[in-house]
Design an enzyme around this catalytic site. Structure first.
Site, short mmCIF file in Angstrom:
data_model
loop_
_atom_site.label_atom_id
_atom_site.label_comp_id
_atom_site.label_asym_id
_atom_site.label_seq_id
_atom_site.Cartn_x
_atom_site.Cartn_y
_atom_site.Cartn_z
N TYR A 1 0.82 -1.22 0.00
CA TYR A 1 0.00 0.00 0.00
C TYR A 1 0.85 1.26 0.00
CZ TYR A 1 -4.35 -2.47 0.71
OH TYR A 1 -5.44 -3.26 0.55
N LYS B 1 3.64 -14.23 5.94
CA LYS B 1 3.96 -15.26 4.95
C LYS B 1 5.49 -15.29 4.85
CE LYS B 1 2.52 -18.17 1.74
NZ LYS B 1 1.68 -19.35 1.99
N ASP C 1 -2.31 -17.80 5.02
CA ASP C 1 -3.30 -18.68 4.37
C ASP C 1 -3.93 -19.62 5.41
OD1 ASP C 1 -0.67 -19.46 4.42
OD2 ASP C 1 -0.74 -20.67 2.60
N ASP D 1 -5.81 -5.73 5.58
CA ASP D 1 -6.97 -5.26 4.84
C ASP D 1 -7.90 -6.44 4.52
OD1 ASP D 1 -8.64 -3.53 3.56
OD2 ASP D 1 -7.42 -3.33 1.75
#
Ligand code: NAD
Length: 360
Positions: free
Chosen positions: A124, A191, A225, A249
């Site tokens: 972002y 991640k 995930d 988000d």
């Protein structure tokens, strides 16, 4: 005590939900002067700018704002007014509680999660390179030179900066929030197995900060995930979630889904002694001007605002009124009725009226 608060009505459904929230906050009896400024499409039409400097100046002066959602017009070259406000004021922490309210149709009961999202960097940051431009091709060549990895020449690039500074800052925010609000556990979501130098850095920073809170707040880690699956299967296992910007988000919307939808999910963007309160949802243009959508997310953002001001009694009164109106299920918008076509559903302002009546 009296307050001056910047009010940005926003566009789409923004002005309607912002007005409902403003009226509910005023009904607590606090002395508030609202300094209204315009950003978004309305400001573009009026002043030729999506984000006039007057908006930033007003928030800087008052140190606090209530903001309706703002559309990002496509094709103006401007990414997002919302992201621009967060960057201009360094509102580095995005706080999004997801709490179940009795009477809301939902797959789960008794959810009480808090998403703490890093707001200043990651994908972002707005560092992007359009495909086929000379600077993009030059960058691709450099990357290939340094990494010995091939990138297709017709690729666009988005850069994901994640710093030790910002990661430690948001981790500390999450732990301080947990400590100050009787929360037991912070789960860092990442991640890092794939993105070792960005998510890996975020995770290492979280681990370091966690050590300072050992014995006071539990610390856990989860891969993003897997976290999505666990949140759907057993959301009650979690408490405060600490995430970099993009995952934050996405998971905020997932958490809003766990409690029954965007209509009831509030949020806050917080920096050093400065904060902007806004719902998780966007400007839902198809409902604009129809007095139809649920004002609860914006009103609960107002509850967060009152808590931030340490107006705890006023905050509790307003939250209780919201709770009661939702639980009763009579004066609520279409999305809170068992059937969306229910002819007894009320409009945005009528639901706010019912909440105000409960506070008397
Ligand atoms: P959205 O959140 O505006 O709406 C998606 C759907 O969610 C709506 O069609 C509606 O069914 C439901 N919904 C949203 N708010 C609701 C409410 N208060 N009550 C009942 N139902 C509600 O998402 P979108 O359509 O993807 O985005 C529309 C615009 O909003 C885009 O321009 C986007 O950039 C912008 N946006 C702004 C913000 C912000 O201002 N912080 C956040 C998200 C999106």
């Amino acid at each position: 005590m009296s307050y001056t608060i910047t009010l940005i009505p926003g566009d789409g459904i923004g002005p309607e939900v912002a007005e409902a929230a403003r009226r509910c906050i005023d009904a607590t009896g606090l002395k508030i002067e609202w300094e209204e400024v315009t950003a978004g499409q309305v400001a573009l039409d009026k002043y030729g700018e999506l984000l006039p400097q007057a908006v930033i100046d007003s928030i800087k002066r008052n140190r606090i704002a209530l903001k309706g959602p703002i559309i990002t017009p496509i094709g103006t070259g401007f990414r997002s007014v919302n992201v621009a406000i967060r960057h201009a004021l360094d509102l580095y922490a995005c706080l999004r509680p997801a709490k179940s309210y009795a009477g809301v149709k939902s797959l789960y009961k008794d959810i009480d999660l808090v998403v703490v999202r890093e707001n200043s960097e990651d994908l972002y940051a707005g560092i992007e390179f359009e495909e086929a431009r000379p600077e993009t091709l030059a960058l691709i060549k450099d990357i290939e030179k340094y990494t010995r990895k091939k990138i297709r020449a017709d690729s666009g690039l988005s850069i994901k900066p994640i710093s030790k500074f910002a990661s430690e800052r948001i981790a500390r925010f999450a732990f301080e929030y947990a400590l100050g609000n009787g929360r037991k556990k912070v789960t860092a979501v990442h991640k890092a197995n794939i993105m070792k130098f960005t998510d890996g850095l975020f995770l290492r920073a979280a681990r370091e900060v966690a050590k300072e809170y050992e014995g006071k707040v539990l610390f856990e880690e989860a891969i993003v995930d897997n976290m999505c699956m666990q949140l759907v299967q057993k959301p009650h296992n979690f408490d405060v979630l600490l995430l970099p910007n993009l995952y934050g988000d996405i998971l905020s919307d997932l958490c809003a889904g766990l409690i029954g939808g965007l209509g009831i999910a509030p949020g806050a963007n917080i920096g050093e002694g400065i904060a902007v309160f806004e719902a998780v949802h966007g400007s839902a243009p198809k409902y604009a001007g129809k007095n139809k959508v649920n004002p609860t997310a914006m009103i609960l953002s107002g509850v967060l605002l009152l808590r931030y001001l340490k107006e705890t009694k006023a905050a509790q009164r307003l939250e209780n009124a919201v709770k009661e109106v939702i639980k009763e299920g009579k004066y609520v918008t279409y999305d809170l009725k068992p059937n969306r076509d229910d002819p007894t559903s009320v409009g945005t302002q009528e639901m706010a009226d019912a909440i105000i009546a409960r506070m008397k």
